[in-house]
Design a protein around this motif. Structure first.
Motif, PDB file in Angstrom:
ATOM      1  N   UNK A  66      40.415  42.187  46.924  1.00 36.78           N
ATOM      2  CA  UNK A  66      39.548  41.762  45.814  1.00 36.78           C
ATOM      3  C   UNK A  66      40.372  41.213  44.655  1.00 36.78           C
ATOM      4  N   UNK A  67      41.461  41.894  44.305  1.00 36.65           N
ATOM      5  CA  UNK A  67      42.328  41.425  43.217  1.00 36.65           C
ATOM      6  C   UNK A  67      42.916  40.057  43.573  1.00 36.65           C
ATOM      7  N   UNK A  68      43.368  39.906  44.804  1.00 34.18           N
ATOM      8  CA  UNK A  68      43.941  38.630  45.245  1.00 34.18           C
ATOM      9  C   UNK A  68      42.892  37.514  45.177  1.00 34.18           C
ATOM     10  N   UNK A  69      41.688  37.783  45.670  1.00 34.75           N
ATOM     11  CA  UNK A  69      40.635  36.766  45.676  1.00 34.75           C
ATOM     12  C   UNK A  69      40.182  36.393  44.270  1.00 34.75           C
ATOM     13  N   UNK A  70      40.103  37.369  43.383  1.00 31.84           N
ATOM     14  CA  UNK A  70      39.758  37.073  41.989  1.00 31.84           C
ATOM     15  C   UNK A  70      40.834  36.169  41.382  1.00 31.84           C
ATOM     16  N   UNK A  73      40.049  32.687  42.730  1.00 34.10           N
ATOM     17  CA  UNK A  73      38.824  32.130  42.140  1.00 34.10           C
ATOM     18  C   UNK A  73      39.036  31.726  40.686  1.00 34.10           C
ATOM     19  N   UNK A  74      39.747  32.558  39.936  1.00 35.20           N
ATOM     20  CA  UNK A  74      39.959  32.285  38.512  1.00 35.20           C
ATOM     21  C   UNK A  74      41.256  31.517  38.245  1.00 35.20           C
ATOM     22  N   UNK A  75      41.940  31.110  39.290  1.00 34.03           N
ATOM     23  CA  UNK A  75      43.224  30.403  39.171  1.00 34.03           C
ATOM     24  C   UNK A  75      44.215  31.171  38.297  1.00 34.03           C
ATOM     25  N   UNK A  76      44.357  32.464  38.617  1.00 32.03           N
ATOM     26  CA  UNK A  76      45.286  33.332  37.901  1.00 32.03           C
ATOM     27  C   UNK A  76      46.338  33.841  38.894  1.00 32.03           C
TER      28      UNK A  76
END
Length: 119
Positions: A66-70, A73-76
């Motif tokens: 989830x942290x990786x996907x966020x 998604x947020x380009x962070x």
């Protein structure tokens, strides 16, 4: 079955390393932060229940993904990095036999009992 699980977790470790490689960060970050999720064991200074919660939060594959996907998604990229390190570290722990913890003791994991006094 144990050997099969270790092979699966080794594949997860390789996947986590690949995920980290996609971030573009220096490998020094990976090496320096690889053991950082173990800071979550400080929860055991409160009690076993808090310790298990903290440990499981930082060693759960779902949280890492989830942290990786966020991060994607947020380009962070730093979140991608954190997710990849959490995932890799968790896979490495599982290879060593350290599973998610039950709230009764640190030695009681979903992979079985760990430590010197296991039967």
């Amino acid at each position: 079955m144990k050997a099969q699980l270790k092979l699966e977790y080794a594949a997860f470790l390789v996947l986590g390393i690949y995920g980290f490689a996609q971030t573009g960060y220096s490998w020094w970050w990976f090496a320096g932060l690889f053991l950082a999720p173990d800071i979550s064991m400080l929860g055991y200074t409160v009690n076993n229940k808090a310790g298990a919660f903290c440990y499981n939060l930082f060693h759960h594959f779902g949280v890492a993904v989830a942290v990786y996907l966020v991060g994607i998604i947020l380009s962070l990229p730093y979140l991608q990095m954190a997710g990849a390190i959490l995932f890799s570290h968790s896979a490495f722990d599982r290879i060593l036999g350290y599973g998610l913890k039950y709230p009764d003791s640190f030695q009681h994991t979903h992979l079985g009992k760990i430590g010197k006094k296991t039967e």
